[in-house]
Design a protein around this motif. Structure first.
Motif, PDB file in Angstrom:
ATOM      1  N   LYS A 162       6.472   8.667   3.600  1.00 40.32           N
ATOM      2  CA  LYS A 162       5.638   7.533   3.208  1.00 40.32           C
ATOM      3  C   LYS A 162       4.557   8.076   2.285  1.00 40.32           C
ATOM      4  O   LYS A 162       3.875   9.040   2.621  1.00 40.32           O
ATOM      5  N   ILE A 163       4.431   7.445   1.123  1.00 39.78           N
ATOM      6  CA  ILE A 163       3.452   7.875   0.134  1.00 39.78           C
ATOM      7  C   ILE A 163       2.461   6.734  -0.063  1.00 39.78           C
ATOM      8  O   ILE A 163       2.865   5.617  -0.410  1.00 39.78           O
ATOM      9  N   ASP A 164       1.199   7.022   0.152  1.00 39.95           N
ATOM     10  CA  ASP A 164       0.168   6.023  -0.108  1.00 39.95           C
ATOM     11  C   ASP A 164       0.067   5.839  -1.622  1.00 39.95           C
ATOM     12  O   ASP A 164       0.012   6.817  -2.370  1.00 39.95           O
ATOM     13  N   LEU A 165       0.052   4.601  -2.079  1.00 36.14           N
ATOM     14  CA  LEU A 165       0.078   4.345  -3.519  1.00 36.14           C
ATOM     15  C   LEU A 165      -1.193   4.820  -4.225  1.00 36.14           C
ATOM     16  O   LEU A 165      -1.184   5.018  -5.439  1.00 36.14           O
ATOM     17  N   HIS A 193       7.905   3.935   0.476  1.00 36.69           N
ATOM     18  CA  HIS A 193       8.719   4.564   1.511  1.00 36.69           C
ATOM     19  C   HIS A 193       9.974   5.120   0.860  1.00 36.69           C
ATOM     20  O   HIS A 193      10.706   4.389   0.187  1.00 36.69           O
ATOM     21  N   GLN A 211       0.788  -1.229   0.000  1.00 36.80           N
ATOM     22  CA  GLN A 211       0.000   0.000   0.000  1.00 36.80           C
ATOM     23  C   GLN A 211       0.821   1.282   0.000  1.00 36.80           C
ATOM     24  O   GLN A 211       0.269   2.352  -0.224  1.00 36.80           O
ATOM     25  N   GLU A 212       2.123   1.218   0.251  1.00 40.65           N
ATOM     26  CA  GLU A 212       2.891   2.446   0.416  1.00 40.65           C
ATOM     27  C   GLU A 212       4.236   2.385  -0.294  1.00 40.65           C
ATOM     28  O   GLU A 212       4.790   1.308  -0.504  1.00 40.65           O
TER      29      GLU A 212
END
Length: 169
Positions: A28-31, A18, A15-16
């Motif tokens: 952290k980037i949420d996909l 990093h 889901q992320e």
């Protein structure tokens, strides 16, 4: 943390994304927030013109230093009168020029060698991750691109046309 795919400065979970700065994660980037992802081959430097100028200047400095050390110094100084000090000085100069030459060679290799680059766009920010070399070494780059193709629709994912053919060989 266990990553599905990990590079030198990034790691992908389900889901992320990093991003690492040094040895710690700084973002952290949420996909689901990613607007576009590009995978392409490019130069390892963001500033090719400055890098090439540095390479040319270092090569010119080495050329002038070698000319001076081999021709100019031999005509103006008699090495037998220096009791070996001139030979040590010339050796130190040549060693220094060797390091400058290696720096110039590295600058040119940053421009000439093409590597896989991952560019991630989300909101108004762009991140270019120029370290997919670890995925290439582990032979997991093709699996990584398959992961991206399953995760994102074609309008969000841009992959250079020849990359898949090159990886499947």
């Amino acid at each position: 943390m266990k990553y599905l795919f990990e590079g030198d400065n990034f790691g992908f979970t389900k889901q992320e994304l990093h991003l690492f700065g040094g040895n710690y994660g700084f973002r952290k980037i949420d996909l689901t927030q990613v607007s576009k992802i590009y995978v392409y081959k490019g130069m390892l430097t963001k500033y090719p013109i400055l890098t090439s100028i540095f390479g040319l200047c270092s090569i010119a400095l080495v050329t002038y230093g070698l000319y001076w050390a081999l021709n100019g110094m031999g005509n103006s100084v008699d090495l037998s009168e220096l009791n070996g000090r001139g030979v040590r000085g010339t050796g130190a100069l040549l060693l220094g020029l060797g390091f400058v030459f290696l720096a110039g060679e590295r600058a040119f290799s940053l421009i000439l060698v093409k590597r896989f680059i991952l560019k991630v766009e989300f909101y108004d920010r762009n991140f270019e991750l120029r370290s997919l070399k670890s995925l290439e070494k582990n032979n997991s780059l093709l699996r990584f691109i398959d992961f991206l193709m399953k995760k994102y629709p074609p309008q969000k994912l841009r992959i250079e046309a020849n990359i898949l053919e090159e990886l499947k060989k």
